[in-house]
Design an enzyme around this catalytic site. Structure first.
Site, short mmCIF file in Angstrom:
data_model
loop_
_atom_site.label_atom_id
_atom_site.label_comp_id
_atom_site.label_asym_id
_atom_site.label_seq_id
_atom_site.Cartn_x
_atom_site.Cartn_y
_atom_site.Cartn_z
CG PHE A 24 -2.27 -0.60 0.95
CD1 PHE A 24 -3.42 0.17 0.99
CD2 PHE A 24 -2.39 -1.94 0.63
CE1 PHE A 24 -4.66 -0.38 0.72
CE2 PHE A 24 -3.61 -2.51 0.36
CZ PHE A 24 -4.76 -1.73 0.41
CB CYS A 45 -14.75 13.28 2.34
SG CYS A 45 -14.56 11.63 3.05
#
Length: 218
Positions: A24, A45
């Protein structure tokens, strides 16, 4: 220069690639929230529970070239059978991910996956594209491999995205951004029930859970 909050080797925790070994690469910065608590209430968000501010996470840093970052990420992959897979995430990775980096990752042997909010155009060469729309942010990507929607979002209901062409459609129950790492998240429990009911009523959609948090890995 590429700015990376953190990078680590783990198992993909959600969606169609769940359980797959992956590196990742979490890029710094997002275009829907600064990442600072003082700005959360007014952010597009406002439920994100990820730290993407700065470059001080594990294996994070600033990288002058695409080749330097690709080499750094390749060093996190074990010397073992299996095609290397990298997931570019954030924050919002498409603020930084470009064709030069994708090409460098391919030369390093990686299959390249991306998790994006869908508000920015995607560069060519991505092997697996996951779009995760947020609130009332405009989505400019018309197709992807995987549409993963955090549920429920009153301003981002599944019906709004039915015209996006995807191979897979997932609902991911929304967690409380302030919930402790250990213990019961009552909000997520309730939202998991809601997401389950929606998938049963709309079988185009599938439920996905955050496996990495369930088993306690990065």
């Amino acid at each position: 220069m590429y700015r990376v909050k953190e990078a680590f080797y783990t198992l993909q925790g959600e969606g169609a690639q769940a359980g797959r070994a992956a590196v990742f690469c979490r890029f710094s910065k997002c275009n829907l929230w600064t990442g600072r608590e003082k700005d959360r209430a007014g952010a597009v968000c406002n439920f994100c529970d990820t730290d993407f501010v700065g470059t001080d996470g594990q294996n994070g840093g600033k990288f002058e070239t695409a080749e330097a970052l690709a080499e750094h990420l390749r060093g996190l992959w074990p010397q073992a059978p299996g095609r290397p897979y990298v997931v570019c995430t954030g924050g919002e990775p498409l603020l930084q991910l470009d064709e030069a980096l994708i090409e460098a990752l391919h030369r390093a042997g990686f299959e390249v996956g991306v998790e994006t909010n869908g508000t920015l155009p995607a560069p060519a060469g991505i092997d697996w594209l996951c779009v995760s729309p947020k609130a009332d942010a405009p989505v400019v990507l018309a197709e992807c491999d995987e549409l993963k929607l955090v549920y429920p979002q009153p301003l981002a209901l599944p019906e709004r995205f039915q015209d996006i062409r995807a191979r897979h459609y997932f609902l991911s129950p929304m967690a409380s951004p302030s919930a402790p790492d250990a213990g019961v998240d009552a909000i997520k429990q309730s939202n998991t029930r809601k997401a389950t009911d929606y998938c049963l009523a709309h079988p185009q959609w599938r439920l996905t859970l955050q496996m990495h948090k369930i088993i306690g890995i990065d």
